[in-house]
Design a protein around this motif. Sequence first.
Motif, mmCIF file in Angstrom:
data_model
loop_
_atom_site.group_PDB
_atom_site.id
_atom_site.type_symbol
_atom_site.label_atom_id
_atom_site.label_comp_id
_atom_site.label_asym_id
_atom_site.label_seq_id
_atom_site.Cartn_x
_atom_site.Cartn_y
_atom_site.Cartn_z
ATOM 1 N N LEU A 1 39.710 46.252 74.782
ATOM 2 C CA LEU A 1 38.448 45.545 74.562
ATOM 3 C C LEU A 1 38.637 44.364 73.614
ATOM 4 C CD1 LEU A 1 35.888 48.490 74.268
ATOM 5 C CD2 LEU A 1 36.137 46.871 76.160
ATOM 6 N N THR A 2 39.531 44.531 72.639
ATOM 7 C CA THR A 2 39.810 43.424 71.717
ATOM 8 C C THR A 2 40.454 42.257 72.456
ATOM 9 O OG1 THR A 2 40.152 45.012 69.908
ATOM 10 C CG2 THR A 2 40.976 42.766 69.578
ATOM 11 N N VAL A 3 41.437 42.570 73.282
ATOM 12 C CA VAL A 3 42.097 41.530 74.083
ATOM 13 C C VAL A 3 41.088 40.858 75.006
ATOM 14 C CG1 VAL A 3 43.813 41.101 75.885
ATOM 15 C CG2 VAL A 3 44.376 42.600 73.955
ATOM 16 N N LEU A 4 40.210 41.661 75.613
ATOM 17 C CA LEU A 4 39.186 41.103 76.498
ATOM 18 C C LEU A 4 38.276 40.143 75.727
ATOM 19 C CD1 LEU A 4 37.746 41.057 79.254
ATOM 20 C CD2 LEU A 4 36.384 43.017 78.472
ATOM 21 N N GLY A 5 37.904 40.514 74.501
ATOM 22 C CA GLY A 5 37.065 39.642 73.678
ATOM 23 C C GLY A 5 37.734 38.303 73.413
ATOM 24 N N PHE A 6 39.043 38.340 73.093
ATOM 25 C CA PHE A 6 39.772 37.092 72.855
ATOM 26 C C PHE A 6 39.912 36.278 74.141
ATOM 27 C CE2 PHE A 6 41.110 38.892 68.801
ATOM 28 C CZ PHE A 6 41.201 37.762 67.999
ATOM 29 N N VAL A 7 40.138 36.956 75.264
ATOM 30 C CA VAL A 7 40.297 36.247 76.537
ATOM 31 C C VAL A 7 39.007 35.522 76.903
ATOM 32 C CG1 VAL A 7 40.582 36.561 79.030
ATOM 33 C CG2 VAL A 7 42.137 37.701 77.437
ATOM 34 N N ILE A 8 37.875 36.207 76.791
ATOM 35 C CA ILE A 8 36.589 35.587 77.146
ATOM 36 C C ILE A 8 36.282 34.439 76.195
ATOM 37 C CG2 ILE A 8 34.091 35.986 77.215
ATOM 38 C CD1 ILE A 8 34.721 38.725 78.396
ATOM 39 N N TYR A 9 36.549 34.639 74.918
ATOM 40 C CA TYR A 9 36.370 33.566 73.934
ATOM 41 C C TYR A 9 37.210 32.350 74.328
ATOM 42 C CZ TYR A 9 36.494 31.229 69.336
ATOM 43 O OH TYR A 9 36.400 30.319 68.309
ATOM 44 N N GLY A 10 38.471 32.594 74.669
ATOM 45 C CA GLY A 10 39.377 31.504 75.023
ATOM 46 C C GLY A 10 38.991 30.819 76.318
ATOM 47 N N VAL A 11 38.549 31.601 77.310
ATOM 48 C CA VAL A 11 38.156 31.024 78.603
ATOM 49 C C VAL A 11 36.940 30.115 78.430
ATOM 50 C CG1 VAL A 11 37.148 31.587 80.851
ATOM 51 C CG2 VAL A 11 39.163 32.822 80.046
ATOM 52 N N ILE A 12 35.935 30.589 77.679
ATOM 53 C CA ILE A 12 34.743 29.762 77.456
ATOM 54 C C ILE A 12 35.099 28.519 76.649
ATOM 55 C CG2 ILE A 12 32.469 29.676 76.356
ATOM 56 C CD1 ILE A 12 32.135 32.627 77.003
ATOM 57 N N LEU A 13 35.935 28.683 75.629
ATOM 58 C CA LEU A 13 36.360 27.552 74.794
ATOM 59 C C LEU A 13 37.094 26.510 75.634
ATOM 60 C CD1 LEU A 13 36.897 26.216 71.983
ATOM 61 C CD2 LEU A 13 38.944 27.641 71.851
ATOM 62 N N LEU A 14 38.137 26.943 76.344
ATOM 63 C CA LEU A 14 38.954 26.011 77.122
ATOM 64 C C LEU A 14 38.160 25.410 78.280
ATOM 65 C CD1 LEU A 14 41.721 24.738 77.584
ATOM 66 C CD2 LEU A 14 42.345 26.748 78.955
ATOM 67 N N GLY A 15 37.383 26.241 78.970
ATOM 68 C CA GLY A 15 36.591 25.729 80.083
ATOM 69 C C GLY A 15 35.584 24.676 79.643
ATOM 70 N N SER A 16 34.956 24.911 78.486
ATOM 71 C CA SER A 16 33.968 23.950 77.974
ATOM 72 C C SER A 16 34.633 22.650 77.540
ATOM 73 C CB SER A 16 33.191 24.571 76.809
ATOM 74 O OG SER A 16 32.549 25.768 77.197
ATOM 75 N N VAL A 17 35.793 22.761 76.887
ATOM 76 C CA VAL A 17 36.525 21.560 76.463
ATOM 77 C C VAL A 17 36.902 20.723 77.678
ATOM 78 C CG1 VAL A 17 38.684 20.726 75.456
ATOM 79 C CG2 VAL A 17 37.386 22.503 74.288
ATOM 80 N N LEU A 18 37.443 21.372 78.709
ATOM 81 C CA LEU A 18 37.843 20.643 79.919
ATOM 82 C C LEU A 18 36.631 20.020 80.618
ATOM 83 C CD1 LEU A 18 40.508 23.094 81.386
ATOM 84 C CD2 LEU A 18 40.914 20.926 80.199
ATOM 85 N N LEU A 19 35.516 20.742 80.633
ATOM 86 C CA LEU A 19 34.313 20.244 81.301
ATOM 87 C C LEU A 19 33.801 18.964 80.644
ATOM 88 C CD1 LEU A 19 32.119 20.798 83.471
ATOM 89 C CD2 LEU A 19 30.874 22.070 81.707
ATOM 90 N N PHE A 20 33.883 18.901 79.295
ATOM 91 C CA PHE A 20 33.333 17.757 78.568
ATOM 92 C C PHE A 20 34.409 16.791 78.065
ATOM 93 C CE2 PHE A 20 30.011 21.006 78.246
ATOM 94 C CZ PHE A 20 28.919 20.273 78.670
ATOM 95 N N TRP A 21 35.628 16.925 78.583
ATOM 96 C CA TRP A 21 36.733 16.095 78.100
ATOM 97 C C TRP A 21 36.466 14.603 78.305
ATOM 98 C CZ3 TRP A 21 40.412 17.356 74.881
ATOM 99 C CH2 TRP A 21 41.503 16.505 74.715
ATOM 100 N N ARG A 22 35.820 14.261 79.412
ATOM 101 C CA ARG A 22 35.564 12.847 79.712
ATOM 102 C C ARG A 22 34.525 12.245 78.762
ATOM 103 N NH1 ARG A 22 34.898 11.527 85.967
ATOM 104 N NH2 ARG A 22 34.976 9.446 85.028
#
Length: 337
Positions: free
Chosen positions: A235-256
Motif C-alpha cells: 500500500l505504501t508503494v501504491l501511494g508513492f506510485v499514484i503520487y508520482g503518476v499524478i505529479l508526472l502526468g500533470s507536469v507533462l500535461l502543462f509543460w507547454r
Amino acid sequence: MPLLNTSLTLLAWLGRQGTRAVAALVVIGIAVPPLGALLKPLVTETIFVLLCLAFMRVDLGAFRAHLRRPAVVLAAGVWTGMLIPLLGGLLGIATGLPERAPDLFLALMLQCIASPIMAAPAFASLIGLDAALVLATLIASTALIPLTAPLFTALFLGPGLTLAPLDLGLKLGVILAGSAGVGLLARQLFGLATIERHKETINGCNIIFLFIFVAAIMENIAAQTLAAPLATVGLTVLGFVIYGVILLGSVLLFWRAGRERALALGFLCSQRNMGLMLAATGGALPETTWLYFALAQFPIYLGPYLLQPLVRRLLVDGSEDRDATERNHHSSSRRKT
C-alpha cells in the motif's frame, strides 16, 4: 508573559525548519502510537483549523492577478477536480478493483475526488515554486468539490460509501465555507502586515496542527506493519506510485505552459487532501481505507523535502536557458544593426 514569549519563539523556530519539520512529522507519528490514539478524535477540528490558517494567508492580489489570465488556472482546476477522478474511476472499474478490493477502491476514489491540500501554497513556496499560481488553482479546484464530490461518489462508489453523496457535498461545502469565513475574518482583523510579520510563528502553528493530523491517522501503522508487512509495504508503494503518476502526468500535461508553471501545477495536483474527505465522512471509513490514507501521507509530507533539490535544479536550468536565449537574441539584433 515569559512563557508566552518562549512559546512564540519556539513556534517561530519550528516554522523556520520548513520541509525538514514536515518530513519529521511522519517519523514521529509512527514512532509514538499512543499520541495517535489520543489525538484521533481531533482530526475534523484540526483540519478545520488548518483550512482557516490557509485562508487567512490568502494573497488576494496574487490570486486576482492570475484570474486576469485564467486559462491555465481553469484548465488545471478542471484537470484536478474533474478529469483525475474520472480517469481514476474508469481505470479502477477497468481493472475490476471495486469487486476485488472494494475498500481499497473506496480509498483511491476518495483520493482522486479530493481537492489538493490547503498547505500546498506554503509547501510550494518552501521549495521555490510559484505559490500564487498554486493558490489560484487550489481555490478554483476547491470551489468545485461540493459539486464534483457528490457526482463522482454517486457515479463510482454508490453504496460503497455510508455517507450519501449529497450529504458529503453539503458537509464539504460547510467545512470550506466556514473555514474561509473564519480565515478571511482573521485576516481582516489582524491585517496582512501583521500576518506577514508573524509568518514564521504561523508556519510553526501549521506544523503543530499537521502533526496532530498525521499522528492521528498513523496511529496503527507500526502495528499494521508487524501484523501484515507485505500488505503495508504494498500500500505504501501504491501511494508513492499514484503520487508520482499524478505529479508526472500533470507536469507533462502543462509543460507547454512553461516549465515553472508545469512544475507548480504538477506538485499541486499530486497533493490530494484526503484529510478533508476524512473530515467530511466523520472518519466512518473501513480499516483498509484508513490504512491507505495513512500510508499515502508519506509521499505528501516527504514530497516537498525530496523534490526540493530537483525543483531548484530544473528552475535554475530553465533560467539559464532563458538567459542564453535572450543573450543570443540581443547578439543577433546587434549584428543586424
